[in-house]
Design a protein around this motif. Structure first.
Motif, PDB file in Angstrom:
ATOM      1  N   CYS A  26       5.913   0.108  -1.159  1.00  0.00           N
ATOM      2  CA  CYS A  26       6.010  -1.339  -1.098  1.00  0.00           C
ATOM      3  C   CYS A  26       6.360  -1.835   0.287  1.00  0.00           C
ATOM      4  CB  CYS A  26       7.029  -1.850  -2.120  1.00  0.00           C
ATOM      5  SG  CYS A  26       8.716  -1.351  -1.785  1.00  0.00           S
ATOM      6  N   ASN A  41      -4.265  -8.643  -1.392  1.00  0.00           N
ATOM      7  CA  ASN A  41      -3.366  -8.707  -2.536  1.00  0.00           C
ATOM      8  C   ASN A  41      -1.960  -8.208  -2.257  1.00  0.00           C
ATOM      9  OD1 ASN A  41      -5.253  -9.877  -4.099  1.00  0.00           O
ATOM     10  ND2 ASN A  41      -5.482  -8.214  -5.550  1.00  0.00           N
ATOM     11  N   HIS A  42      -1.586  -8.039  -1.006  1.00  0.00           N
ATOM     12  CA  HIS A  42      -0.246  -7.570  -0.667  1.00  0.00           C
ATOM     13  C   HIS A  42       0.304  -8.429   0.465  1.00  0.00           C
ATOM     14  CE1 HIS A  42      -0.938  -4.112  -3.225  1.00  0.00           C
ATOM     15  NE2 HIS A  42      -2.043  -3.852  -2.562  1.00  0.00           N
ATOM     16  N   ARG A  73       0.537  -8.781  -5.091  1.00  0.00           N
ATOM     17  CA  ARG A  73       1.994  -8.637  -4.997  1.00  0.00           C
ATOM     18  C   ARG A  73       2.536  -9.424  -3.810  1.00  0.00           C
ATOM     19  NH1 ARG A  73       4.518  -2.678  -4.653  1.00  0.00           N
ATOM     20  NH2 ARG A  73       3.826  -2.693  -6.823  1.00  0.00           N
ATOM     21  N   PHE A  75       5.981  -9.554  -1.748  1.00  0.00           N
ATOM     22  CA  PHE A  75       7.219  -8.819  -1.505  1.00  0.00           C
ATOM     23  C   PHE A  75       8.130  -9.678  -0.637  1.00  0.00           C
ATOM     24  CE2 PHE A  75       9.526  -5.591   1.171  1.00  0.00           C
ATOM     25  CZ  PHE A  75      10.374  -5.156   0.174  1.00  0.00           C
ATOM     26  N   CYS A  93       0.397 -12.187 -11.054  1.00  0.00           N
ATOM     27  CA  CYS A  93       0.873 -11.591  -9.808  1.00  0.00           C
ATOM     28  C   CYS A  93       2.250 -10.982 -10.035  1.00  0.00           C
ATOM     29  CB  CYS A  93       0.909 -12.607  -8.670  1.00  0.00           C
ATOM     30  SG  CYS A  93       2.112 -13.933  -8.861  1.00  0.00           S
ATOM     31  N   THR A  94       2.681 -10.204  -9.061  1.00  0.00           N
ATOM     32  CA  THR A  94       4.020  -9.627  -9.055  1.00  0.00           C
ATOM     33  C   THR A  94       4.788 -10.223  -7.888  1.00  0.00           C
ATOM     34  OG1 THR A  94       3.328  -7.539 -10.051  1.00  0.00           O
ATOM     35  CG2 THR A  94       5.351  -7.499  -8.759  1.00  0.00           C
ATOM     36  N   ILE A  96       8.353  -9.512  -6.032  1.00  0.00           N
ATOM     37  CA  ILE A  96       9.374  -8.467  -6.013  1.00  0.00           C
ATOM     38  C   ILE A  96      10.266  -8.614  -4.783  1.00  0.00           C
ATOM     39  CG2 ILE A  96       7.771  -6.855  -4.875  1.00  0.00           C
ATOM     40  CD1 ILE A  96       9.146  -4.594  -6.444  1.00  0.00           C
ATOM     41  N   ARG A 131       4.874 -10.553 -13.178  1.00  0.00           N
ATOM     42  CA  ARG A 131       6.032  -9.664 -13.052  1.00  0.00           C
ATOM     43  C   ARG A 131       6.974 -10.206 -11.990  1.00  0.00           C
ATOM     44  NH1 ARG A 131       1.565  -6.325 -14.010  1.00  0.00           N
ATOM     45  NH2 ARG A 131       1.828  -4.907 -15.774  1.00  0.00           N
TER      46      ARG A 131
END
Length: 289
Positions: A26, A41-42, A73, A75, A93-94, A96, A131
């Protein structure tokens, strides 16, 4: 995390060894050499200039949520981010953080709303498998007249794990149906290893988790402490397993609902009721009071 110790297993031998300074996926695959294009997507949000979006408020986070692709995601690196306007999620999506002790989303004074809202409608349910992980939500209830941590409309198969919800005026987390009272039920969500804390002195409802028109959920291994209500269930068909509900007023209130199961939970120093049942065919099993 930026720094963890991992276990490395060599398939060619019987050795198992500790590897220090291991960098998890991550924090590597998300980094794109400081560029703000081509990250797909990150996406990273940071306060130290190392993110695709940088800042100390909700602006950087909302920009990342808007930009991330479906099933991507976001972050959020360590730091306290002031939330002046409610964050909105309307896609798979996530989101985190680096852990609730490091990444904190904090309501500004008089936000009078939720830190994060997951939106969905009867005809456009985009909130399958959202998430939210490893983030602290501080509702600053002393300076609010409504609101809390997360308000989720119509979530399905979504996961909320490793999060802390503190000082929330009304609800730490509010799971509702697709249209806030008139739509299809949300269902099959998971609340895992979360902490709901310090709602008892709120001028509002002061509840940890509220489920209304949102059923077939699993609440697992979570802690509820110092709340007026740990959990309010107005949906039924939910499973509450291995949770700790302590030092509050009412541990779990099941209202006009049926077939919820409460298993292997601990109720300690609840000044009113450990479990308040107002509905048929609910089960409380193997709990300690």
């Amino acid at each position: 995390r930026d720094h963890v110790t991992a276990i490395e297993i060599d398939s060619g031998s019987t050795d198992v060894k500790l590897v220090d300074n291991y960098t998890p996926e991550c924090t590597t695959s998300l980094v794109d050499a400081g560029t703000t294009t081509g990250y797909g997507n990150h996406i990273i949000v940071a306060q130290d200039g190392t993110g695709h979006y940088n800042g100390t408020t909700e602006t950087a986070i909302q920009s990342a949520i808007n930009a991330v692709g479906s099933s991507g995601r976001v972050f959020i690196k360590k730091g306290t981010y002031t939330i002046n306007t409610t964050l909105t999620v309307n896609k798979h999506c996530t989101i985190i953080g680096e852990g609730p002790e490091f990444t904190e989303l904090k309501s500004k004074a008089s936000l009078n709303g939720y830190i994060l809202k997951i939106n969905s409608t009867q005809t456009n349910n985009n909130n399958w498998r959202v998430r939210i992980r490893d983030i602290k939500f501080d509702g600053t209830m002393a300076s609010q007249s409504s609101g809390g941590g997360i308000q989720a409309f119509g979530c399905i198969q979504s996961e909320f794990s490793g999060c802390h919800f503190e000082n929330c005026y009304d609800y730490g987390m509010y799971l509702w149906d697709c249209q806030g009272g008139s739509g299809a039920f949300g269902h099959h969500n998971q609340v895992i290893n979360c902490l709901f804390d310090q709602g008892e002195t709120s001028g509002g409802i002061g509840c940890g988790l509220y489920m209304r028109n949102n059923d077939e959920n699993c609440v697992l291994a979570s802690q509820f402490q110092y709340n007026k209500f740990g959990i309010i269930d107005e949906s039924g068909f939910n499973q509450i397993e291995a949770c700790s509900l302590v030092d509050g007023q009412v541990g779990i209130k099941i209202l006009d609902s049926s077939r919820t199961r409460v298993n292997n939970c601990v109720f300690d120093f609840c000044s009113h009721e450990g479990v308040l049942l107002k509905g048929p065919f609910n089960v409380v099993n193997a709990c300690s009071f």
